[in-house]
Design a protein around this motif. Structure first.
Motif, PDB file in Angstrom:
ATOM      1  N   ILE A 169      18.869  55.515  42.141  1.00  0.00           N
ATOM      2  CA  ILE A 169      18.806  54.016  42.059  1.00  0.00           C
ATOM      3  C   ILE A 169      19.576  53.323  43.299  1.00  0.00           C
ATOM      4  O   ILE A 169      20.466  53.733  43.895  1.00  0.00           O
ATOM      5  N   ALA A 216      13.509  47.634  39.592  1.00  0.00           N
ATOM      6  CA  ALA A 216      14.056  48.178  38.285  1.00  0.00           C
ATOM      7  C   ALA A 216      15.696  47.571  38.313  1.00  0.00           C
ATOM      8  O   ALA A 216      16.365  47.527  39.328  1.00  0.00           O
ATOM      9  N   ASP A 217      15.963  46.868  37.204  1.00  0.00           N
ATOM     10  CA  ASP A 217      17.677  46.746  36.888  1.00  0.00           C
ATOM     11  C   ASP A 217      17.975  47.774  36.495  1.00  0.00           C
ATOM     12  O   ASP A 217      17.615  48.284  35.034  1.00  0.00           O
ATOM     13  N   ILE A 218      19.153  48.407  36.950  1.00  0.00           N
ATOM     14  CA  ILE A 218      19.835  49.530  36.288  1.00  0.00           C
ATOM     15  C   ILE A 218      20.537  49.500  34.991  1.00  0.00           C
ATOM     16  O   ILE A 218      20.524  50.485  34.184  1.00  0.00           O
ATOM     17  N   THR A 223      14.549  53.217  43.444  1.00  0.00           N
ATOM     18  CA  THR A 223      14.584  51.962  42.801  1.00  0.00           C
ATOM     19  C   THR A 223      15.056  50.813  43.615  1.00  0.00           C
ATOM     20  O   THR A 223      15.918  51.123  44.338  1.00  0.00           O
ATOM     21  N   VAL A 247      18.887  61.812  37.483  1.00  0.00           N
ATOM     22  CA  VAL A 247      18.932  60.044  37.907  1.00  0.00           C
ATOM     23  C   VAL A 247      20.382  60.326  38.646  1.00  0.00           C
ATOM     24  O   VAL A 247      21.597  60.399  38.253  1.00  0.00           O
ATOM     25  N   THR A 288      23.099  57.650  41.500  1.00  0.00           N
ATOM     26  CA  THR A 288      23.435  56.777  42.163  1.00  0.00           C
ATOM     27  C   THR A 288      24.692  56.728  42.891  1.00  0.00           C
ATOM     28  O   THR A 288      25.495  57.329  42.493  1.00  0.00           O
ATOM     29  N   GLU A 311      22.204  53.849  30.467  1.00  0.00           N
ATOM     30  CA  GLU A 311      20.759  53.810  31.148  1.00  0.00           C
ATOM     31  C   GLU A 311      20.397  54.964  31.777  1.00  0.00           C
ATOM     32  O   GLU A 311      19.404  55.641  31.740  1.00  0.00           O
ATOM     33  N   MET A 312      20.966  55.504  33.029  1.00  0.00           N
ATOM     34  CA  MET A 312      20.838  56.391  33.819  1.00  0.00           C
ATOM     35  C   MET A 312      20.815  57.816  33.017  1.00  0.00           C
ATOM     36  O   MET A 312      19.992  58.800  33.095  1.00  0.00           O
ATOM     37  N   HIS A 345      16.089  46.379  43.528  1.00  0.00           N
ATOM     38  CA  HIS A 345      15.989  45.303  42.836  1.00  0.00           C
ATOM     39  C   HIS A 345      15.992  43.913  43.477  1.00  0.00           C
ATOM     40  O   HIS A 345      15.493  43.025  42.719  1.00  0.00           O
ATOM     41  N   ASN A 368      18.757  48.045  32.649  1.00  0.00           N
ATOM     42  CA  ASN A 368      17.577  48.056  31.719  1.00  0.00           C
ATOM     43  C   ASN A 368      16.294  48.710  32.300  1.00  0.00           C
ATOM     44  O   ASN A 368      15.302  48.102  32.695  1.00  0.00           O
ATOM     45  N   LEU A 369      16.508  50.148  32.544  1.00  0.00           N
ATOM     46  CA  LEU A 369      15.639  50.869  33.515  1.00  0.00           C
ATOM     47  C   LEU A 369      14.181  50.869  32.630  1.00  0.00           C
ATOM     48  O   LEU A 369      14.131  51.157  31.656  1.00  0.00           O
TER      49      LEU A 369
END
Length: 237
Positions: free
Chosen positions: A24, A69-71, A45, A84, A86, A102-103, A47, A73-74
């Motif tokens: 991310i 992508a928005d973390i 990803t 996943v 970050t 989400e992750m 943003h 709302n993946l």
């Protein structure tokens, strides 16, 4: 220990090299570190559209291994990636708990998060203005900060219990195996002016590191690895 050494150690300890990985908001530094470690099968990803061209120049292809992508709302199905990951991203988000879930949702084997630890030491450092409560240093003009809006973000720091409660609330049927690791990186602690203050800071950092040798969980860097291969059922429905 340097934060990147800590990052490398956690990556090699928990993430299989040939797995399908999503990073991310990966920086160019992070991309280079992963390639040095022998990880090549990863997607990233971004943003901010301004980042896209730089990432394409590094060899990524949009909608193949490069995704906007928005973390919070993946745009991926459940269990879409093995891992996943970050690093120092979630504290820039206005709903950090949503980012974690989400992750967790889109990983099948594990989720690795590296963030700051909400220890007593860090709370004191913030009170003494040795560490930022709101990350003014992350802002450049109208960029950086909270969701890259140019507004200094609150530095959201985590505890083990908070992560455990979050996962129990999000996925109550399952008992997750979570590994927490700690390290210190005090390079961001500073006084702006004055020889006396700089000398005092060096002494304080030395004493703090001695303290960390005994109280390891008080260190400011925290890694969270949620191992989804070792989930146990809490109850059947």
């Amino acid at each position: 220990m340097d934060r990147w050494i800590f990052y490398k150690k956690n990556f090699e300890d928990f993430v299989e090299k040939k797995s399908n990985i999503l990073i991310i908001s990966a920086s160019s530094k992070e991309i280079n570190v992963l390639k040095e470690l022998g990880y090549y099968n990863f997607s990233i990803t971004f943003h901010d559209s301004n980042e896209k061209e730089k990432l394409i120049e590094l060899g990524f292809e949009e909608n193949k291994n490069l995704f906007k992508a928005d973390i919070r709302n993946l745009p991926f199905e459940n269990n879409a990636f093995d891992y996943v990951i970050t690093n120092a991203t979630i504290h820039h988000v206005d709903i950090p708990h949503k980012a974690v879930t989400e992750m967790y949702r889109i990983s099948s084997k594990g989720t690795l998060i590296i963030e700051s630890n909400d220890s007593i030491v860090m709370q004191l450092a913030t009170k003494m203005k040795l560490a930022e409560e709101f990350e003014i240093s992350s802002v450049e003009g109208n960029t950086g900060g909270l969701l890259d809006t140019g507004i200094p973000n609150y530095v959201y720091r985590w505890t083990e219990r908070e992560v455990q409660k979050l996962l129990m609330a999000f996925d109550p049927k399952n008992i997750n195996t979570i590994y927490f690791n700690y390290e210190n990186d005090l390079t961001n602690f500073n006084f702006n002016n004055g020889l006396f203050k700089k000398v005092f800071l060096k002494i304080l950092i030395f004493l703090t590191r001695m303290y960390f040798l005994v109280f390891k969980k008080q260190q400011n860097c925290m890694s969270i690895f949620i191992d989804k291969t070792r989930i146990r059922k809490r109850f059947e429905t």
